[in-house]
Scaffold this active site. Structure first.
Site, PDB file in Angstrom:
ATOM      1  N   ARG A 154      10.711  -1.863  12.188  1.00 44.83           N
ATOM      2  CA  ARG A 154       9.408  -1.542  12.789  1.00 44.83           C
ATOM      3  C   ARG A 154       9.070  -2.538  13.883  1.00 44.83           C
ATOM      4  NH1 ARG A 154       4.628  -0.293   8.568  1.00 44.83           N
ATOM      5  NH2 ARG A 154       3.491  -1.591  10.059  1.00 44.83           N
ATOM      6  N   ARG A 199      -1.500  -9.591  13.076  1.00 49.41           N
ATOM      7  CA  ARG A 199      -1.998  -8.607  12.100  1.00 49.41           C
ATOM      8  C   ARG A 199      -2.719  -9.297  10.943  1.00 49.41           C
ATOM      9  NH1 ARG A 199       3.508  -6.025  11.103  1.00 49.41           N
ATOM     10  NH2 ARG A 199       2.538  -4.778   9.463  1.00 49.41           N
ATOM     11  N   LYS A 232       0.832  -1.220   0.000  1.00 53.85           N
ATOM     12  CA  LYS A 232       0.000   0.000   0.000  1.00 53.85           C
ATOM     13  C   LYS A 232       0.862   1.263   0.000  1.00 53.85           C
ATOM     14  CE  LYS A 232      -2.323  -1.105   3.794  1.00 53.85           C
ATOM     15  NZ  LYS A 232      -1.855  -2.457   4.174  1.00 53.85           N
ATOM     16  N   ARG A 255      11.389  -6.422   5.779  1.00 56.32           N
ATOM     17  CA  ARG A 255      11.232  -5.026   6.194  1.00 56.32           C
ATOM     18  C   ARG A 255      11.697  -4.842   7.643  1.00 56.32           C
ATOM     19  NH1 ARG A 255       5.394  -2.309   5.568  1.00 56.32           N
ATOM     20  NH2 ARG A 255       4.980  -3.264   7.589  1.00 56.32           N
ATOM     21  N   ARG A 271     -10.236   0.379   7.683  1.00 58.80           N
ATOM     22  CA  ARG A 271      -9.843  -0.995   8.003  1.00 58.80           C
ATOM     23  C   ARG A 271     -10.983  -1.771   8.637  1.00 58.80           C
ATOM     24  NH1 ARG A 271      -4.022   0.168   8.319  1.00 58.80           N
ATOM     25  NH2 ARG A 271      -2.882  -1.763   8.609  1.00 58.80           N
TER      26      ARG A 271
HETATM   27  P1  ATP Z   1       1.739  -2.074   5.125  1.00 67.52           P
HETATM   28  O1  ATP Z   1       1.846  -0.606   5.292  1.00 67.52           O
HETATM   29  O2  ATP Z   1       3.029  -2.714   4.743  1.00 67.52           O
HETATM   30  O3  ATP Z   1       0.658  -2.501   4.151  1.00 67.52           O
HETATM   31  P2  ATP Z   1       0.290  -2.456   7.607  1.00 67.52           P
HETATM   32  O4  ATP Z   1      -1.001  -2.318   6.874  1.00 67.52           O
HETATM   33  O5  ATP Z   1       0.306  -3.531   8.625  1.00 67.52           O
HETATM   34  O6  ATP Z   1       1.454  -2.725   6.565  1.00 67.52           O
HETATM   35  P3  ATP Z   1       0.190   0.265   8.644  1.00 67.52           P
HETATM   36  O7  ATP Z   1      -0.909   0.631   7.709  1.00 67.52           O
HETATM   37  O8  ATP Z   1       1.365   1.128   8.692  1.00 67.52           O
HETATM   38  O9  ATP Z   1       0.779  -1.174   8.348  1.00 67.52           O
HETATM   39  O10 ATP Z   1      -0.468   0.124  10.097  1.00 67.52           O
HETATM   40  C1  ATP Z   1       0.296  -0.244  11.240  1.00 67.52           C
HETATM   41  C2  ATP Z   1      -0.613  -0.365  12.463  1.00 67.52           C
HETATM   42  O11 ATP Z   1      -1.240   0.918  12.732  1.00 67.52           O
HETATM   43  C3  ATP Z   1      -1.796  -1.336  12.322  1.00 67.52           C
HETATM   44  O12 ATP Z   1      -1.428  -2.658  12.603  1.00 67.52           O
HETATM   45  C4  ATP Z   1      -2.782  -0.746  13.357  1.00 67.52           C
HETATM   46  O13 ATP Z   1      -2.406  -1.095  14.666  1.00 67.52           O
HETATM   47  C5  ATP Z   1      -2.565   0.750  13.215  1.00 67.52           C
HETATM   48  N1  ATP Z   1      -3.514   1.344  12.243  1.00 67.52           N
HETATM   49  C6  ATP Z   1      -3.181   1.926  11.050  1.00 67.52           C
HETATM   50  N2  ATP Z   1      -4.277   2.337  10.387  1.00 67.52           N
HETATM   51  C7  ATP Z   1      -5.337   2.001  11.175  1.00 67.52           C
HETATM   52  C8  ATP Z   1      -6.751   2.105  11.049  1.00 67.52           C
HETATM   53  N3  ATP Z   1      -7.321   2.642   9.941  1.00 67.52           N
HETATM   54  N4  ATP Z   1      -7.529   1.646  12.051  1.00 67.52           N
HETATM   55  C9  ATP Z   1      -6.992   1.105  13.146  1.00 67.52           C
HETATM   56  N5  ATP Z   1      -5.679   0.937  13.328  1.00 67.52           N
HETATM   57  C10 ATP Z   1      -4.845   1.377  12.368  1.00 67.52           C
HETATM   58 MG    MG Z   2       2.008   1.193   5.173  1.00 69.50          MG
END
Ligand code: ATP
Ligand code: MG
Length: 191
Positions: free
Chosen positions: A134, A145, A14, A128, A89
């Site tokens: 991270r 996750r 993403k 990563r 999400r």
């Molecule tokens: P990537 O960015 O590689 O696709 P990812 O989706 O796990 O990985 P991030 O989007 O950076 O990573 O999110 C990291 C953490 O931040 C999530 O696991 C969650 O705890 C929190 N988070 C981020 N966005 C939201 C959201 N919309 N609602 C609730 N928690 C969130």
């Molecule tokens: Mg991300």
């Protein structure tokens, strides 16, 4: 440019593709993960709350997340077009986004879904962990996750389908970053 929601499992790319889309189409970018990590780094009250959830692989509660999203969105010039990376999400987050945009007379735009097999995702996230360090990129938290993704986030794909917004891009059919980007750009050029 229309708004874009980029959707997919942890590690699906993403953030990576968002940066390329921003470069090509010159739009705003909201990564909720980056916003939260910024709050943690700055040591804010919000950051302290967020850290507990993130380190456990859990989602931040919807009400909190929805307020953060609206405040961040309003910092961008109206009509520029924003790419939402990591939001929504959950179904309540999607409903809240729809309402927030309708209140501003803005369209939801399109949804770009990245479909990547779980073994590929795990390998990328472990890599990563080495490159970026991270805290949530360790095998135990990654598995949590993935569970959260399957239980709370993946059902949203159907929600977008019903809204007529869903466009899927499958890694197995375009197995390189360039090939995925070509397919995504070919679609975005038509909207
Ligand atoms: P990537 O960015 O590689 O696709 P990812 O989706 O796990 O990985 P991030 O989007 O950076 O990573 O999110 C990291 C953490 O931040 C999530 O696991 C969650 O705890 C929190 N988070 C981020 N966005 C939201 C959201 N919309 N609602 C609730 N928690 C969130
Ligand atoms: Mg991300």
């Amino acid at each position: 440019m229309k708004n874009i929601i980029i959707f997919g499992a942890p590690g699906s790319g993403k953030g990576t593709y968002s940066e390329e889309i921003v470069k090509k189409y010159g739009m705003g970018h909201i990564s909720t993960g980056d916003v939260l990590r910024g709050e943690i780094k700055a040591g804010t009250e919000l950051g302290k709350i967020a850290k507990g959830f993130i380190d456990n692989g859990q989602l931040i509660p919807d009400e909190l997340m929805i307020d953060i999203l609206a405040a961040t969105y309003d910092k961008f010039p109206a009509g520029q077009g924003v790419i939402f990376d990591g939001f929504p999400r959950t179904i309540p987050q999607a409903e809240a986004l729809k309402k927030m945009l309708a209140e501003r007379n803005h369209e939801m735009g399109v949804m770009v879904e990245l479909i990547v097999a779980e073994d590929v995702l795990m390998a990328r996230l472990l890599n990563r962990a080495i490159e970026q360090g991270r805290a949530d990129d360790n095998e135990v938290t990654i598995k949590k996750r993935f569970d959260v993704y399957h239980n709370q986030t993946a059902p949203l794909a159907e929600w977008f389908e019903k809204e007529g917004m869903r466009h899927t891009f499958v890694w197995a059919e375009h197995p390189s970053k360039e090939a995925m980007l070509d397919a995504i750009f070919a679609y975005l050029d038509t909207i």
